[in-house]
Structure formats: structure tokens, C-alpha cells
Design an enzyme around this catalytic site. Structure first.
Site, mmCIF file in Angstrom:
data_model
loop_
_atom_site.group_PDB
_atom_site.id
_atom_site.type_symbol
_atom_site.label_atom_id
_atom_site.label_comp_id
_atom_site.label_asym_id
_atom_site.label_seq_id
_atom_site.Cartn_x
_atom_site.Cartn_y
_atom_site.Cartn_z
ATOM 1 N N SER A 236 0.548 -1.238 0.004
ATOM 2 C CA SER A 236 0.123 0.050 -0.171
ATOM 3 C C SER A 236 0.839 1.136 -0.042
ATOM 4 C CB SER A 236 -0.828 -0.181 1.360
ATOM 5 O OG SER A 236 -1.737 1.140 1.273
ATOM 6 N N ASP A 259 -0.222 -4.337 -4.026
ATOM 7 C CA ASP A 259 -0.962 -3.300 -3.760
ATOM 8 C C ASP A 259 -0.315 -1.815 -3.723
ATOM 9 O OD1 ASP A 259 -3.820 -3.594 -4.612
ATOM 10 O OD2 ASP A 259 -4.626 -3.781 -2.576
ATOM 11 N N HIS A 314 -7.760 -5.565 -0.236
ATOM 12 C CA HIS A 314 -6.393 -4.541 0.246
ATOM 13 C C HIS A 314 -5.704 -5.750 1.685
ATOM 14 C CE1 HIS A 314 -3.555 -1.667 -0.339
ATOM 15 N NE2 HIS A 314 -4.294 -0.807 0.929
#
Length: 390
Positions: A236, A259, A314
Site C-alpha cells: 500500500s 497493492d 487490500h
């Protein structure tokens, strides 16, 4: 409990709310915490490494201290009062590694991975991925960033062990999110570079005092790291941090971005990313803008790859994937449909194949090469759009 999640509840009692999988590779895994320096310009990381088996080895707590429960409750639930409930649910969970276990030396040297956490996370929340990579013969340094993006973190001042805590900070009102996050991502990438410098210093025979006085001497790494084989990885906010670290530090040979949240990176940097990146996306997180940015990087480097793991959300790339369904649902909402053990295997095997290719390793990880082309069960090349929830 919901019967589907029972097999994952692990070792009895409340500590069984989370059952993190042990590494599947040939090495046993040890773990220690390292803090250097007495200011926020120092470093804090959890080190995962191949270790020698030891009878009756203690396992570290997954949430290292109660302050982190407070930080997590604040970030994920927006309610600090949930801290006590969270603490009861997950406070006694352990990571299946040997705490301060004896390091397993290797004359040819282990490759090194610097790992960067996501927004509102901290150094221990990716233990499943870090453990898995260490079990295949990597030394993995999971940073805890001090840019106010961790759920909370701290450093120890030079005075008699006083701790100074650095809380999570939301974007201040009236400030544009991009400028706030861009400043953070540069600080984070700089911390990744400083972590590499730390290991270069150790390899050069420098003495590095660990502020935490662990029963584990960093000098054991001196002759067992191959610092020509270094990668940077993250999830992330940590994924885009890893991409930026490639720009800042030529010694990083490649990056694995889980991600990646591409938003905080300024456009002028895209042409500057010189090395290959493996983007492993979940099905539900990315936006068309974010994917377009990844594709700009892949047009610069023919070795950059973008794949998506179907049936994942996620949070599936964090340890939270291994929480029982009901608890996960209360904190995050919907979870992915793919079994988390399978998602972890796909993610780490793709990463291992990519690392073998770009760090020039002589292991058997090439057996998973097809994952890099998005070929295999639950994997597709590129990024499925139209399904984002951002």
C-alpha cells in the site's frame, strides 16, 4: 465461532484468535527487534532471518505492546475506546518464529529485503509474508516508519530510557492530501535507504548498538549478508515507498509493490524509476488512475510486471487475513473469497520468482516464473478495473 474459521484458530485460548502460518521454506525463522539512535532520525525495525533450531524457543507477540492496540483501534475503527476489546481479542497472539533465535550463518551471504508497511500499520503486521520470505533464505528488515503514518511508534531518548511516542496523524484540515502524503513518502523512502546503510555498516564490521538491548548481537550478520543482492518491498503506502526507494538508492536492484497506493508519488519521478518493479495487486483496491501510473513504469522497464490475485481484498496482503471471519468483518468489512493461505502462497512465490530473476539468485524459485506473467490459478495479468472501492 463460525465453523469455517475454526481450523485457523490455532493454539487454544484467546491467543488463538489469530493463527499465522509458519514459513514453508527450508529454513527455520528467527526474529528480533532493532532500534538504533536516540532521535526520530534513527531507525526501528523487526528483523526476520534464517535461524538454527532451538528447543523450547519463545515466540514473540504479534502486537508487541498495548500502545499499538490503541493506535490500531484509533486508525481502523476511529474509536480509541475499542483498544481494550482489541487487546483482549488479539493481544496475546504470537508469531510462529523463534524470538532472538540463534542466527544461521551462510558464507555465500543471504540476500536482504527492506520491507515498508502500509498506512496505519507497523513493523509486525506483515509477519506472515516476512516469515515466509525468511524461510526461503532471506534476511528481511520490516521497518516501522516515523513519518506519522504508523498506527503509533516510538523512539528512546538518550535520557534513562525515556520513550517518546509518535502518533498516527490524519491529513490536517485545509491541507491538500497529496502534499501531506508526498512529504511522508519521501521520508519513508529515505528510511529504507538508511536501513540499507545500517546493514552496509554492519557488513563493514562497524559496531551498531541496539538501543533495545536485545539478547542478540547484530555483528553475527557481518559475514552472512550479500549486499549486492538487495530488494525493497512494501504494501500500500509501503508499495509506493518501495518504488520511490529505487529512485533514491541505486543499490536496490528491484522492488516488489503489494497493492501499491500510487497517489503520493509526483509525476516527474515516473521517468526516473530505473529498476524493475513487480506490482502484485488485489482485486478490489486499485483505481484506473493508479493502474495507469503502474503502466507508465512498465513502459519504462520491460522487466516490470503487473499481476492481480483474484478473490482478494487490500487487507489480504497483511496478517489480518488470518483473523477469524467475524473479527475481520467487524474491523474491515468484507473479506476476500480466496483462502488466505493460498493468497499468501501466490504472493510470496511470485515475489520469490521475481527476486531470483533480478537479484541473480541460484535457487529453485524459477519454478514459479509463470506467476509473473499472470498465469496460474487465481492470478491474472495486469489489473482488472471497474471493481475498485476507492
Amino acid at each position: 465461532a463460525d465453523p469455517v474459521s475454526l481450523p485457523r484458530l490455532g493454539r487454544g485460548g484467546m491467543g488463538g484468535m489469530l493463527a499465522l502460518p509458519p514459513g514453508q521454506g527450508p529454513h527455520q525463522v528467527g526474529c528480533t527487534d532493532v532500534m538504533v539512535g536516540h532521535t526520530r532520525q534513527g531507525l526501528f525495525l523487526r528483523l526476520f532471518y534464517p535461524c538454527l533450531p532451538r528447543a523450547g524457543a519463545a515466540e514473540p507477540l504479534w502486537i508487541p505492546r498495548s500502545e499499538y492496540c490503541g493506535g490500531l483501534a484509533d486508525v481502523t475503527l476511529g474509536r480509541r475506546w475499542c483498544s481494550a476489546l482489541l487487546s483482549i481479542a488479539i493481544g496475546s497472539c504470537k508469531v510462529p518464529v523463534s524470538w532472538n533465535g540463534p542466527f544461521k550463518p551462510r558464507s555465500s551471504g543471504y540476500p536482504l529485503i527492506i520491507f515498508s508497511h502500509g498506512l496505519g500499520a507497523f513493523r509486525t503486521l506483515y509477519s506472515s509474508i516476512c516469515t515466509e520470505l525468511a524461510s526461503w533464505g532471506f534476511v528481511v528488515a520490516a521497518l516501522e516508519h516515523r513519518d506519522h503514518s504508523a498506527a503509533t511508534t516510538y523512539f528512546c531518548t538518550a535520557e534513562a530510557g525515556t520513550e517518546e511516542w509518535i502518533p498516527f496523524q490524519r491529513v490536517p484540515q485545509g491541507q491538500k492530501e497529496f502534499y501531506f502524503r508526498n512529504k511522508q513518502v519521501h521520508q519513508r523512502a529515505q528510511e529504507c535507504v538508511r536501513a540499507l546503510r545500517l546493514f552496509q555498516g554492519i557488513a563493514g564490521g562497524g559496531s551498531v548498538p541496539n538501543v533495545l538491548h536485545q539478547d542478540w548481537d547484530l555483528s553475527v550478520l557481518k559475514d552472512s549478508l550479500d549486499l549486492t543482492k538487495v530488494a525493497v518491498m512494501g504494501h500500500s503506502f509501503g508499495g509506493v515507498t518501495a518504488v520511490l526507494a529505487l529512485v533514491k538508492e541505486p543499490s536496490f536492484r528491484c522492488a516488489v509493490a503489494l497493492d501499491a497506493w500510487m497517489f503520493p508519488l509526483e509525476n516527474v519521478l515516473y521517468p526516473e524509476v530505473p529498476k524493475p518493479v513487480l506490482f502484485i495487486n488485489t482485486e478490489k483496491f486499485q483505481t484506473p488512475e493508479s493502474v495507469a501510473r503502474m503502466k507508465r513504469l512498465s513502459s519504462r522497464n520491460s522487466q516490470t510486471r503487473i499481476v492481480t490475485v483474484l478473490g482478494t481484498v487490500h487487507e489480504d496482503q497483511t496478517d489480518f487475513a488470518f483473523l477469524p471471519g467475524k473479527l475481520f468483518g467487524r474491523i474491515f468489512g468484507r473479506r476476500g473469497t480466496l483462502d488466505p493461505h493460498k493468497a499468501l502462497a501466490i504472493t510470496t512465490r511470485a515475489a520469490l520468482a521475481f527476486l531470483q530473476r533480478h537479484l541473480k539468485l541460484e535457487e529453485g524459485f524459477g519454478q514459479w516464473d509463470e506467476l509473473l506473467e499472470g498465469v496460474g490459478d487465481s492470478v491474472v495479468p495486469d489489473a482488472p478495473l471497474c471493481r475498485s472501492h476507492l
